[in-house]
Design an enzyme around this catalytic site. Sequence first.
Site, mmCIF file in Angstrom:
data_model
loop_
_atom_site.group_PDB
_atom_site.id
_atom_site.type_symbol
_atom_site.label_atom_id
_atom_site.label_comp_id
_atom_site.label_asym_id
_atom_site.label_seq_id
_atom_site.Cartn_x
_atom_site.Cartn_y
_atom_site.Cartn_z
ATOM 1 N N HIS A 1 0.745 -1.088 0.059
ATOM 2 C CA HIS A 1 -0.034 0.038 0.059
ATOM 3 C C HIS A 1 0.787 1.312 0.007
ATOM 4 O O HIS A 1 0.346 2.156 0.158
ATOM 5 C CB HIS A 1 -0.930 0.021 1.239
ATOM 6 C CG HIS A 1 -2.168 -0.912 1.172
ATOM 7 N ND1 HIS A 1 -3.260 -0.786 0.381
ATOM 8 C CD2 HIS A 1 -2.071 -2.250 1.671
ATOM 9 C CE1 HIS A 1 -4.018 -1.733 0.461
ATOM 10 N NE2 HIS A 1 -3.525 -2.651 1.233
ATOM 11 N N LYS B 1 -9.945 13.005 4.232
ATOM 12 C CA LYS B 1 -8.866 12.078 4.294
ATOM 13 C C LYS B 1 -7.892 12.006 5.347
ATOM 14 O O LYS B 1 -7.919 13.324 5.894
ATOM 15 C CB LYS B 1 -8.237 11.802 2.987
ATOM 16 C CG LYS B 1 -7.515 13.083 2.374
ATOM 17 C CD LYS B 1 -7.007 12.672 0.977
ATOM 18 C CE LYS B 1 -7.996 12.565 -0.163
ATOM 19 N NZ LYS B 1 -7.949 11.838 -1.111
ATOM 20 N N ARG B 2 -7.250 11.036 5.647
ATOM 21 C CA ARG B 2 -6.259 11.177 6.626
ATOM 22 C C ARG B 2 -5.207 12.423 6.326
ATOM 23 O O ARG B 2 -4.910 12.706 5.458
ATOM 24 C CB ARG B 2 -5.493 9.985 6.840
ATOM 25 C CG ARG B 2 -4.238 9.862 7.768
ATOM 26 C CD ARG B 2 -3.631 8.516 7.839
ATOM 27 N NE ARG B 2 -3.378 7.846 6.609
ATOM 28 C CZ ARG B 2 -1.954 7.981 5.905
ATOM 29 N NH1 ARG B 2 -1.140 8.672 6.603
ATOM 30 N NH2 ARG B 2 -1.757 7.220 4.946
ATOM 31 N N LYS C 1 -0.568 14.141 1.023
ATOM 32 C CA LYS C 1 -1.992 14.135 0.727
ATOM 33 C C LYS C 1 -2.116 15.675 0.250
ATOM 34 O O LYS C 1 -3.201 16.063 -0.298
ATOM 35 C CB LYS C 1 -2.898 13.421 1.573
ATOM 36 C CG LYS C 1 -2.901 12.061 1.765
ATOM 37 C CD LYS C 1 -3.904 11.449 2.604
ATOM 38 C CE LYS C 1 -3.746 10.035 2.935
ATOM 39 N NZ LYS C 1 -4.133 9.272 1.712
ATOM 40 N N THR D 1 -9.297 5.310 -2.177
ATOM 41 C CA THR D 1 -10.625 4.933 -2.467
ATOM 42 C C THR D 1 -11.722 5.789 -2.238
ATOM 43 O O THR D 1 -12.897 6.058 -2.723
ATOM 44 C CB THR D 1 -10.913 3.635 -1.595
ATOM 45 O OG1 THR D 1 -10.751 4.016 -0.307
ATOM 46 C CG2 THR D 1 -10.116 2.388 -1.758
ATOM 47 N N LYS E 1 -15.526 6.553 -4.166
ATOM 48 C CA LYS E 1 -16.850 7.216 -3.552
ATOM 49 C C LYS E 1 -17.443 8.294 -4.247
ATOM 50 O O LYS E 1 -18.714 8.347 -4.423
ATOM 51 C CB LYS E 1 -16.749 7.174 -2.068
ATOM 52 C CG LYS E 1 -16.129 5.959 -1.646
ATOM 53 C CD LYS E 1 -15.496 6.037 -0.137
ATOM 54 C CE LYS E 1 -14.651 4.743 0.476
ATOM 55 N NZ LYS E 1 -13.874 4.742 1.405
#
Length: 913
Positions: free
Chosen positions: A398, A643-644, A649, A754, A758
Amino acid sequence: MFAMTSPAVMMPQKLAAPKRTHARVVRCSATPRDAKSKATAAPEAPLAPKSAEKIAENIQYQTTKTGAMPVTGGPSKVYDMYRATAESVQEQLVENWTATYEHFHAQNPKQAYYISMEYLQGRALTNAVGNLGLKGEYSDALRTLGYSLESCADVERNMGLGNGGLGRLAACFLDSIATLDLPAWGYGLRYKYGLFKQGIDPVTGQQMEYADDWLEFGNPWEMKRDTSYDISFYGSVKDGVWTPGQTIKAVAYDSPIPGYKTKNCISLRLWDAEVAPKAFDLASFNAGDYEASMGETNLASQLCAVLYPGDGTRAGKALRLSQQYMLCSASVQDILARFKERGNADWNDLPEKVAIQMNDTHPTLAAPELMRLLVDVEGMSWDDAWALTSKTVAYTNHTVMPEALEKWPLELLEELLPRHVEIIKKIDEQFVASVKAAYPKLPADELEAKINTMRILENYLTPAELVAEEKRIADAKKAKAAAKAAAAAKKTAPKTDEEEEEDEEETIPAPMVRMANLCCIAGFAINGVAAIHSEIVRTFTFKDFAELFPEKFQNKTNGVTPRRWLAFCNPQLSDVITEAIGTDEWVTDTALLEKLGPMADDESLQKKWRAAKLERKALCADMIERTTGVKVSTDAMFDIQIKRIHEYKRQLLNIMGIIHRYNEMKAMTPEERANVTPRVCVFGGKAYATYLQAKRIVRLVTAVGDVVNNDPEIGDLLKVVFVPDYNVSLAETLIPASELSQHISTAGTEASGTSNMKFQMNGCLIIGTLDGANVEIRECVGEENFFLFGIEEPEVEPARAERAAGEFVPPAEFTAVMDCIKSGAFGEEGEFDELLYSLEGNEGFGRGDYFLVAKDFKSYIDCQADVDAAYKNAAGWTKSSIISTAFSGKFNSDRTIDQYAKEIWDIKPLPVP
């Protein structure tokens, strides 16, 4: 043939009994070994009520079991009604749950076991009644009792079993496994306090962490079993025999995972740590030696306290490793026990009956634990055990960043699990020998470099090598001291910086155990989770392994379940879709969504589509006001990044872009502002408690919100909101309302993602880089329906080199935002200096803008201008939204799991008759 003669592995008990005790402990005898010859299908269980009238009666009956009588109560009794409803639904599930386990036992198929440290399940009630096809009946039943299904579902606590995409992916996979009738289930840990409950301090605006006591009132969806296994730590090893220093028990708690409109209902088995009463040293306790008497009790209480305990200390590292080992040992013992329970008598059949999937490197110890059990407990030879292990375990990667791959100090692992270190060392030794045999003509220096890259033990020296290295360093130190003394006699000038660096004493680096390397060596399959990610894994992260084992490497692009993430969380849009294409079979066959494509210009469909989106935005706006106190307009574009929180990110890029937008708006005349596309910018996600930079990003978001949201000149043209304690339930409100979603990680850093899937499934447009699954999403929806910006993965390292050489000039817009933050316009002056420090300088740890925020900034704000223009064209935007949903079918987790089943696990559907 390897006959199984040892009874040492404890036999598990049968999965379920038709009735549950108040203590939720289910005890039943093991299934007989000859069950396969006596039956081919599970017996019919008594049917639970299916009509609304009978369900209402059943719910009323459930209330009497706890002494609560919520059928005549008001809002204060909603939780009691939720518990009664959950008990009723659980009875529905137990029928299928028991039948599934009995059917799997009778048929004795090959079964897959998914081991993961995280499962971000979300609420179970609406998902269960939806998959059972009883949502309408339960809604009607509760309505007759004076309640609603929605109000009952709202009081259910999210299970504290995960944090981010890793856990949510695992949860989607279990849903798809059950829906596809596959023989598989999951293993995890039952954390008492989860990761943490996030709050935002109302005075400082900073993230606060609190214990997430999600089990405070129990969990009606789980059943405690009498299945348990000994898990040992510390101690010593002599002649291959491990004498542990401490032993606790891993006790099984099972939760049902129902498939959609199928009788199959699989298990998520979670392990909790306990100490057997007979293991408690009462004599030492009474003698006042509490540390000795409570040692195992304390260890057990710590093991499942929280997800990802801080590992900044040696004790923290030991606890994390202990968690991982407990998960692996209990799960592998359980798997072998089930293999025996089903009547298998030949160990050669193990790879034909069992596939173990390690979700990331956290379950790596499953491989050496399987070796230990086969060799030490079952008496198998090393070579035979390795042949079976290397055909049984598989690894999902991952991360593409080598620095993020998990590794642990060898000395710590040796203290904690001495027998496993012996096994790992032998695996490493044999692998090194195999590499030498595979490359007989490779020059010695190249061979050494290849081995050093691939072997499990990094910086490892044998005892003889260690003595020689220590002597070399000592000799070099003496020679250096003599040379310095001679130089000092001739020179009195101050030392230069270069000379100061040369004075640093040389040390031997600590040996480390590289878990990903162990996975690559032991696993029969290695897969990435998006096309670009798998390619980077093959050509960069594990390049040498891919050259040696090309047949192991695969891609399995992630997916999400369309049940939870569209059908159940967005009924408004789901109804529009079903009406448009004439069937609801798209809930499992998402290829049917493509029928929406040719209708994307249809005015009637567009009107219904926009109405569904507006209804979801109104629900989201209510939630935002309840949780943050900020009132937002549903006329504005809902722009969401959830998100985290992590530097790669790039939530920092997003908030800096918002500051740029705010400053531009402030410089406009009122007439110019009238043409601005209004936005509600929503952030959500947790920053790890010890990740200070991530927590500073959260604080910058709240600081900007404090200013922007209270600026009367701006009003509803821009709102900035941080929604605290992001979880699955919040996502189920935010995602259906979103119109633009940001997936803006530095190219080449996100494995897949992911949440982007969504958002796409719910008709949201994406602004993003060519990273992770963004690449494939863009291919599916078309370039014109995806807002692309930023450099691509091959340009990343040259960009970093440009920065390191001092040749990069940041754009003026970026510099202006930096200056604005430094001025104290948001928060206190100097409050964000440490955060901005990471964006300054050219190179060095924590410096030089490693994730290239400045490099992509101009491209990003230009792309955001394109978004503004596109949103003003309502018909064009709605068309793109419809196309996004229409071509989201590829990202159905059913497709992903079907590929795992066929191409890695080699398992076949086994529907309950």
